[in-house]
Every structure is written in C-alpha cells, then in structure tokens.
Scaffold this active site. Structure first.
Site, mmCIF file in Angstrom:
data_model
loop_
_atom_site.group_PDB
_atom_site.id
_atom_site.type_symbol
_atom_site.label_atom_id
_atom_site.label_comp_id
_atom_site.label_asym_id
_atom_site.label_seq_id
_atom_site.Cartn_x
_atom_site.Cartn_y
_atom_site.Cartn_z
ATOM 1 C CG HIS A 62 4.035 1.086 -2.959
ATOM 2 N ND1 HIS A 62 5.265 1.163 -2.347
ATOM 3 C CD2 HIS A 62 3.353 2.183 -2.561
ATOM 4 C CE1 HIS A 62 5.313 2.254 -1.614
ATOM 5 N NE2 HIS A 62 4.157 2.894 -1.725
ATOM 6 C CG ASP A 74 7.694 -1.095 -3.167
ATOM 7 O OD1 ASP A 74 7.221 -0.850 -4.287
ATOM 8 O OD2 ASP A 74 7.376 -0.473 -2.126
ATOM 9 C CB SER A 111 5.716 5.756 -1.406
ATOM 10 O OG SER A 111 5.304 5.033 -0.308
HETATM 11 N N1 ARG Z 1 3.614 3.468 1.544
HETATM 12 C C1 ARG Z 1 3.766 4.844 1.869
HETATM 13 C C2 ARG Z 1 3.517 5.717 0.622
HETATM 14 O O1 ARG Z 1 2.871 5.224 -0.279
HETATM 15 C C3 ARG Z 1 5.065 5.127 2.527
HETATM 16 C C4 ARG Z 1 5.068 4.577 3.892
HETATM 17 C C5 ARG Z 1 6.310 4.767 4.583
HETATM 18 N N2 ARG Z 1 6.009 4.550 5.952
HETATM 19 C C6 ARG Z 1 6.902 4.608 6.923
HETATM 20 N N3 ARG Z 1 6.475 4.427 8.118
HETATM 21 N N4 ARG Z 1 8.146 4.871 6.658
HETATM 22 O O2 ARG Z 1 3.790 6.873 0.567
#
Ligand code: ARG
Length: 771
Positions: A574, A622, A718
């Site tokens: 992502h 992902d 992420s």
């Molecule tokens: N999707 C997020 C990013 O792009 C990471 C989210 C992780 N969230 C969590 N509660 N562990 O950085």
C-alpha cells in the site's frame, strides 16, 4: 664655385635617377612573387572550404536520423466504408488526396471506423534531423504545425477544421513519435503471423501496428520477453487496443522478462505493440505471434447446462475490457442450489467503492471480484440463478475459470463434516491438518497452533526445508532421516558449506566467520533489553535494528522497510499505490539509520515489485519487494544487516512477544512522526480473537498488539518490520510487515500485519538467496 655646385646637383640628380630605376626594377620582382603566393593562398583557402563543405556534408549525411510521427484524427462527416480497407480503391484515394493536397506533408496509412461515428484517419509524418540533437520527439510541435495547416481553412470558431470538405475534429488529433514503424497485416484466419523483435540500437522505440481483417479481432501471443526489469523505466513492451499509443487504450504493460505464454485479445481489428529499449548492453528481445480471430458474442453467454464450467471471454487469453457476460442456471430440484467454484478468484459483497477486477450481479446482489492465490466456493441458495459479469478494469484482465455444480440447500454439511466459510463441507478430520481443504483456508484458520504440522507433500514440494539444519516443522520431521551426517558438535556452528566454526565467537556476532557468510546471513542484532516502559514506544539504540529501513518519497520519510539481502528490501504494497508512488525513481532507501537524516547508506530504488494480488480495499496481500540501485557495501555490515525471512511452514504463536519499529506517528492524531527510531513490544494476538474484532482477517494477515491498547505501530510505520526472535537459534525473523489498523493503539484493536511466512516462496522467486 658655380661649376662645383652644378656638378654636385647633377650628381645628386643622377643618384636619384638610379635609385628610382632600381625601385622600379624591385617593384616588378615583388609583384611576380606575390602573385604566386597569393595564388597558392587562394588555392589553399578554396581547398580548405571545399574540404570543410565536403566533410560537413559527409558527417551530416551520416548522422541524420529519420523521426517518425504517427497520428490520428477523426473526420466527422464521413462514415467508414469497407472499401477504405483497400489502399488502391477509389474511395481510399479520394480521401487521401484531400488530406495530402491540403497539408502536403502527411501520409495517410489507414482508415478505421470510430464507435461514436465518423472516420478515423491514421497517418504518418517523417522528419530528418541531425542525430547529435538526440531523438526528442516533440509531439506537441508537430501537432501544432498540423493544426495550423488545417486551421487555415476554418470558417467558424468551432473545433472543427476543414480539409477540402473533410470535417476534421481538431480535438481528436493525436500524435506520437517513434524511430521505427512497421505495418503488419494478418489477413488470413487460422494462421500465425510471427512477431519477433530485438533491440539493435540504443534508445529504440518501435511501433508494430497489427492490422487484421475487418470485423475480426487480433489475438497476440507473447512467448518470451527479454528486457530489463525496472518498472518499464528503461525497457517496456506495451500493448494497445488501437493503432495509436493512447494511454486510455492500453491493454497491458509488460515491464519484466517472461518466458511463459500470455495471450491478449483486442476489441477491434487493430492492435499496436510498442517496444522500448534504452540500452543494448544485454540481449533485449520479444518473441510471439498474432492471429485473426472471429468476434465472440460476449454480450450474452447463456448456459442452460447444470454441471460444467463458465469462463471469461476468449479464455484462456487475458480478457479485454468492456465486456458483459450473462449466464442462467436452473437446478432440477427446488431443494438444490448452485455452488460456484472460482479458480484463483473470490467475490465479496460490493461496497460504495467501485470494483477493480470484475463486477458481479448474482440474483440481484452485487459483488466485487478479486484475484487470490487459491480457489473459493460461493453458494447461491436458489434453484434458479442469474449471473452477470461486467469487466470493470480499464486494462486486460487475467482469464477467469468458474466451475459450477449443485448442492443441498437445507443441509449443506452432513454430520461429522465441517462447514467452511465458503459453505463447502469437509470431513472433520481434514480440519487443521495443514492442507487447505476449504480452498479459502477457513479450515486452517482457527486451529490451535500446536496442532499444525508439516505434511509430506509440502516437504517434497519445498526441498529447501528438509535437511537444512533448521527445524522447520514443529516435530522436527524435516531434519530426521537426513543421510548427510552432521559433522559439527554441540560447541560448534555448522556453516552452510558444511565447515564447522567455534560457536561462541561465530554465530550472529556481527562478523562473518564462515567463508560463505552463513553464520551472519540474517537475523543477528545486538538487541538490548532496556527497561524503558513503552507508552507507545521508546527510543532505540544505535545498531539495534540493523534491518530497519526508512523509505523516503520525494525526499520525505513515508514508509518503513526491512533489509532481507544485499539489494532487496521488503515493504508493504500500500506504500506504492497509484501512479506517483509506484514510480521507483521517486524513492530513496535510507539504511543503517537511527536518527532521521543520519543514514549510513542511502540508495535510490531500481525496481518495485508489488504483489499481483494486492487488494487495496482490504489490504490483502499487502507486500512489496524493492530492489536497490546500489547494494549496500560489506564494510557497513556492522550497522546494516538482513533479517531472516521465516519459512513457509512457520506459524506465529499467539502470545509470542515481538517488536514493531519505525519513525511513524507517536500518537494517532496531531503528530508528525519521530526523529529517532522507536520500538514497541507487542504480542501476537490470537487470529480468532482478531477476526472477531475486525471482521475479515485473511490468512495473509496477522494481528499483534496489546489488548489494553497503547503499544502499536501507526501512520508512517507502514512497510516496517514486526521482528521476532526465534527461541531455537536466537535469530531475528520478520514475522510481519506493518499494514493497517483501526486508529493507533486503541484498546482491543491490535495492529494488523502482513504474515510474511505466507510469502516465503513469492520472495524466493525474486530473491533466491533468501530462504
Ligand atoms: N497504514 C499505516 C501507514 O501507512 C500504518 C497503520 C498501522 N496502524 C496500526 N494501528 N498499527 O503507515
């Protein structure tokens, strides 16, 4: 006195006379010599000029390049006639003449029909330019010249120009530059026409126009491609559903070498294949063929049958965009429903967002389709079933195969059977046996961890797991019955090349002791168990997480990643979603870094491989691999070190303690991300529990956190690692990749990670040194 004076005067006059006489004689001598010199000089200058002109002429003639521009415009006041196919026909010549007499510099190559009315005129223009200028195709400049020549005859201020009575739609003019064009005709059914391309010069951009019989389609089969694999930056093969390289008409882009057969079908009788090759250091080539095929009636595909299979249009070719298929089923009894077994595909209830990979309507209910790596079964509890599939992708899609059959609506699973999430029934004994009997893995999803084992077929399939000195199976069966005796005793460490080294100062000490480096190949870190209480996270120490990478997008820290080899990183798919984020040129990888900006090694990214099944709606699959442009040097191995990739059979145990690290936000809101790398200890959460909180957690996902909340990854983390330490060999392995979560650190909502062990074989395909 007078006489003497007179004599003196005479003497003086005589002297003067003889002087001027000598002068006259000297002058004539000078003139002669000069003439010769002058003549020689003139000859020399003429020679030089002639030589220069000749040289210029030769050099210029040698270094000139022909630049082709292919183009297209729509004539709105003429409709396509079959006669336009014949270049010798009166109809063809008459329209061609009108175009040529007005513009004088464009050459009509073909006409085709336009779905929304009018006639499409395909043409080309050639310019001869010096090579030194480089091959810059100024498409806009040529379009401007062309528009200018048409606009002269514009009578009113509309976007319709006139070419001797032909109404040219000015907005339809498109141009594209190339340095070679080929027109290839497929004028016979049941015949394969070869398409073999190879790069012969630097900076090649060739167009292969495939033209088939009118009313027919083109099927292009790609047998093999040899090109540089770097997301189509240096080399590419692009297939268009038109004769022009128009973005909206792209059927497929091939950016990687391949040697498995893939076939594509056009939606009309024209197709364009472009081949771009930037350098010819390596062999670059394409082998394939194309055929004329009749149009399949894709708008209504009925099936009154009861047991059999349905497929996407032109199966097993990739199916072209813009399709609608309908199927009707009827079972012989009202008590029987229809079961659909999708191969490598699944459907789920449609949400507000549009579908990307197929839109399905089954008895008035809407679903979206997704490609996955296993079969799924969908039950329709009705004896009469109406199915409609609409292609929702802009490009060609992988072929679809669906098998269908009947099932008992009232009793889908008899006693002693387990009902899969898909509605399929399997014997209870098949639950939790390590094989995916339900096809959606629901039979393996909620098993007690200890029950899982390695089955024989898995070990045969993945030979690298057996006798590798590592207990990949819980009961150690993969290391039993190994014929090779283990030569090293308990106090020594066995390198991969079977030599023994002393254990205490060898394995995972940050220095390479084995000649093959196997003692340090992955997972050693000088982790310090500091007693910092983590509220959200605490500062890490220098060199504590040597596989941690910060990925910067156009200079800004955006995602995390993990080092898994000298030139490969593992991150989340992502992070690279969309046109801009998927371009490797926008990214830099910062390795051996604790404080942002202080990386020991920075490299640009050469290639990004996003998993083909990545689903942007639910973050399934992902995962992405990144190849560095420059491998990190050995001299930095004390600060940069790969983490181990767990084997396919590895199962994360709930309750196991692991660490999440990153420079992401320290709080869910109002924080910019951390300057110092943060770490937080989290616990692997039971899959069933996580499933009950979040709803759909696929087998490609893993949950970790603390149920009270507080400790978690967050935005900006992420792609970063969830690192766990193996109790067996003490090595660190990458259990997960930071993927998603509901907020950050909320009670009962753990972080969701990509389950890396699931992707061991996928990773191995690109990075053979890993595993
Ligand atoms: N999707 C997020 C990013 O792009 C990471 C989210 C992780 N969230 C969590 N509660 N562990 O950085």
């Amino acid at each position: 006195m007078v006489n003497a004076e007179e004599r003196l005067e005479r003497l003086a006059r005589r002297l003067n006379k003889s002087k001027s006489k000598r002068k006259a004689k000297g002058n004539s001598m000078w003139n002669f010599q000069n003439k010769i010199i002058l003549f020689t000089l003139v000859l020399f200058i003429i020679g030089v000029i002639a030589w220069t002109l000749l040289w210029l002429f030769i050099v210029q003639a040698e270094n000139k390049d022909a630049l082709y521009f292919v183009g297209l415009f729509r004539v709105s006041n003429i409709e396509f006639l079959p006669e336009y196919r014949q270049k010798e026909s009166r109809e063809f010549l008459s329209v061609t003449q009108n175009v040529n007499t007005t513009t004088g510099f464009i050459f009509v190559s073909a006409f085709s029909n336009n779905n929304n009315g009018g006639l499409l005129v395909h043409f080309w223009i050639v310019f001869v330019v010096p090579q030194a200028k480089g091959q810059v195709f100024c498409e806009d400049c040529v379009a401007a010249i062309l528009k200018d020549s048409i606009q002269t005859s514009i009578t009113n201020r509309t976007s319709v120009g006139s070419l001797q009575g032909l109404a040219v739609d000015m907005d339809s003019i498109v141009l594209s530059g190339t340095n070679c064009i080929y027109d290839l005709y497929a004028d016979q059914l049941h015949q394969q026409f070869p398409l073999d391309i190879s790069a012969t010069s630097e900076r090649m951009l060739c167009y292969f126009k495939l033209i088939a019989l009118l009313g027919h389609l083109i099927r292009l089969s790609i047998v093999s491609i040899q090109i540089e694999a770097d997301n189509c930056i240096t080399d590419s093969v692009i297939i268009y559903d038109s004769l022009m390289p128009i973005k909206s008409k792209i059927l497929y882009r091939i950016c990687e070498p391949t040697d498995s057969l893939i076939t594509f079908v056009s939606t009309n009788n024209l197709m364009l294949v472009t081949f771009k090759s930037t350098q010819i250091k390596k062999l670059k080539e394409v082998h394939g063929y194309f055929e004329v095929i009749p149009q399949e009636s894709i708008s209504a595909k009925g099936s009154a049958g009861f047991e059999g299979r349905i497929t996407s249009p032109y199966f097993p070719s990739f199916y072209p965009p813009k399709c609608i298929c309908t199927w009707n089923f009827q079972t012989p009894q009202k008590s029987l429903g229809i079961a659909l077994k999708f191969h490598n595909y699944t459907i789920s209830e449609k949400s507000i967002k549009g579908c990307e990979h197929g839109w399905w309507k089954i008895n008035e209910h809407m679903y979206c389709g997704y490609y996955i790596d296993h079969q799924t079964i969908f039950h329709v509890a009705s004896f009469a079933v109406n199915i409609e599939l609409r292609c929702s992708s802009k490009i060609s899609e992988k072929p679809l195969l669906v098998e269908y059959g009947s099932y008992n609506i009232s009793q889908p699973c008899p006693l002693g059977y387990f009902k899969c999430s898909t509605g399929l029934c399997i014997q209870q004994a098949q639950r939790c046996d390590g094989t995916n009997d339900c096809f959606d893995e629901s039979d393996e999803l909620f098993c007690a961890v200890s029950k899982q084992n390695c089955n024989a077929s898995l070990l045969i399939q993945h030979k690298s797991l057996t006798c590798n000195g590592i207990n990949d199976c819980e009961d150690g069966r993969d290391e039993k019955n190994c014929t090779q005796s283990v030569p090293c005793n308990n106090n020594t460490f066995k390198c991969s090349n079977s030599t023994c080294i002393r254990k205490q100062n060898a394995k995972c000490d940050g220095a390479v002791d084995c000649l093959d480096g196997s003692d340090e190949s992955c997972g050693s870190g000088k982790y310090s168990n500091t007693n910092h209480r983590i509220v959200g996270g605490s500062d890490t120490q220098e060199g504590e997480w040597p596989w941690q990478v910060s990925l910067h997008f156009v200079g800004v820290s955006y995602c995390g990643a993990s080092v898994i080899s000298k030139e490969w990183l593992l991150s989340a798919a992502h992070c690279f979603e969309g046109n801009r984020l998927s371009d490797p040129r926008s990214w830099t990888a910062h390795l051996g870094m604790r404080v942002q900006g202080n990386a020991k090694f920075v490299s640009t990214v050469r290639r990004i491989v996003v998993h083909e099944y990545y689903n942007s709606r639910n973050y399934d699959y992902d995962i992405a691999l990144l190849q560095l442009s420059t491998p990190w040097p050995d001299t930095l191995r004390r600060v940069i070190h790969p983490i181990c990739v767990p084997p396919l059979v590895h199962k994360a145990r709930s309750g196991e303690k692991c660490w999440v690290t990153g420079w992401g936000q320290k709080q869910e809101t109002g924080d910019d991300g951390s300057i110092i790398l943060q770490k937080a200890e989290v616990e692997i959460v039971d899959q069933t529990l996580c499933h009950s909180t979040y709803g759909l957690i696929t087998t490609r996902m893993l949950c970790a956190g603390v149920m009270s909340g507080k400790r978690d990854g967050c935005k900006g983390d992420s792609g970063g690692p969830l690192s766990c330490r193996s109790k067996g060999n003490g090595k660190w392995f990458l259990a997960g990749i930071v993927s998603w979560g509901y907020g950050c650190g909320r009670p009962n909502f753990p972080g969701v990670y990509t389950r890396v062990s699931n992707f061991a074989l996928w990773i191995h395909k690109y990075v053979p040194s890993v595993l």
